[in-house]
Write an enzyme that holds these catalytic residues in place. Sequence first.
Site, PDB file in Angstrom:
ATOM      1  N   SER A  41       0.811  -1.222   0.000  1.00 20.08           N
ATOM      2  CA  SER A  41       0.000   0.000   0.000  1.00 20.08           C
ATOM      3  C   SER A  41       0.844   1.271   0.000  1.00 20.08           C
ATOM      4  CB  SER A  41      -0.931   0.003   1.211  1.00 20.08           C
ATOM      5  OG  SER A  41      -0.198  -0.160   2.400  1.00 20.08           O
ATOM      6  N   ASP A 323      -3.599   8.192   7.677  1.00 19.41           N
ATOM      7  CA  ASP A 323      -4.487   7.319   8.433  1.00 19.41           C
ATOM      8  C   ASP A 323      -3.641   6.663   9.533  1.00 19.41           C
ATOM      9  OD1 ASP A 323      -3.087   5.245   7.165  1.00 19.41           O
ATOM     10  OD2 ASP A 323      -4.662   4.892   5.679  1.00 19.41           O
ATOM     11  N   HIS A 326      -0.520   4.847   7.156  1.00 21.26           N
ATOM     12  CA  HIS A 326       0.131   5.401   5.959  1.00 21.26           C
ATOM     13  C   HIS A 326       0.492   6.880   6.100  1.00 21.26           C
ATOM     14  CE1 HIS A 326      -2.415   1.964   4.593  1.00 21.26           C
ATOM     15  NE2 HIS A 326      -1.245   1.622   4.079  1.00 21.26           N
TER      16      HIS A 326
END
Length: 359
Positions: A41, A323, A326
């Site tokens: 991610s 978040d 991340h």
Amino acid sequence: MERKLELMELVAISVLLALLILPNKANAAPQVPCYFIFGDSLSDNGNNNNLLTLAKVNYPPYGIDFPQGPTARFSNGRNMHDFIAELLGFKDYIPAFANSRGKSIFSGVNYASGSAGIRDETGTNLGICVPLNEQIKNHKSIISRITRLMQNDSATDLLLRQCIYSVQIGSNDYINNYFKPEFYETSRSFTPSEYATLLVQQLSLQLKTLYNYGARKFAVYGVGQIGCTPYAISVYGTNGSVCVEKLNEGAALFNDRLKPLIHQLNNNLPDAKFIYLNPSGTATGPATFVTNSPCCTIGGGGGELCLRNSKPCSRPWQYVFWDAVHPTEALNKILADGAYRSMSPLEASPLNIQQLAMY
Ligand SMILES: *[C@@H]1O[C@H](CO)[C@@H](O)[C@H](O)[C@H]1NC(C)=O
Ligand SMILES: *[C@@H]1O[C@H](CO)[C@@H](O)[C@H](O)[C@H]1NC(C)=O
């Protein structure tokens, strides 16, 4: 006729002026012809959108600071590899494999998939993802497409060996595998030390496969301070420390084995250059950044992603975390600048990305 000439002259003068005024950069080719991105991610820019998984972020407030909105980058804006592509001189961002069309693949492809790992089973607690082995298979299919479009095998080989191959993966083999014993056996089968050895052995084979597919310039990342994320701290507790020590210790064992592997691959694979990049060199950001809480309201994914359509903090440029896992665009820029030009061997060794491009 006279009028036409005048017009032509005007055009010629404007072009000349434009050439004089515009910085050379505007017309410059990128420093390498292509940039291929493998990972999770931290790099994903849309490959999970059509997969059944909790690890996807094609909804606001993700992308509020990105021109095209929520593209499925796990940040408010650009991710680290978007910044690196800019620094390398690419005019467009590298397309996601899932959206790659036509000759745009000549500039590289992004195969990264949120929740993916070095091991195939990693991340499946969140749903379907594209593990590194499958990302490498996707790369093979892209090479076939390039070969077909170019119709010249030696030109294809030449192109592939000039590209930079970014490999940033391994965090999920810890946070969505080893440290989730309710889903995975690995922590009962292996000590942290054995597990790190196993991961780096497998990564070594995967890097050699890419080498066999023609890759020569590799930018390989260590695992960052996964024990310092708001998610890790809320799930595991810190037992009086600043961060979750067992997670950071796992990452350190991995990095301790990855660094000598990079050295060994440089010695053993002819014509190849591998560099090791340490993403936690600057991971805490400037002292003024907020490090202990995310910018957005948490409530998506597996409890680490932003709540859909929630209103984020008003100053994302002062936060490390977008978040609960991340980085913000602001931190991504700092990390990219470090990877691209740091002269510290602790951060980039034996070369930084700028030097790798010239190599
Ligand atoms: C194929 O590519 C090579 C390397 O770029 C070039 O030297 C050669 O002329 C090309 N061949 C054809 C038939 O275009
Ligand atoms: C918590 O910290 C104490 C003191 O450092 C240590 O003895 C103990 O093993 C730790 N507990 C856990 C669960 O890590």
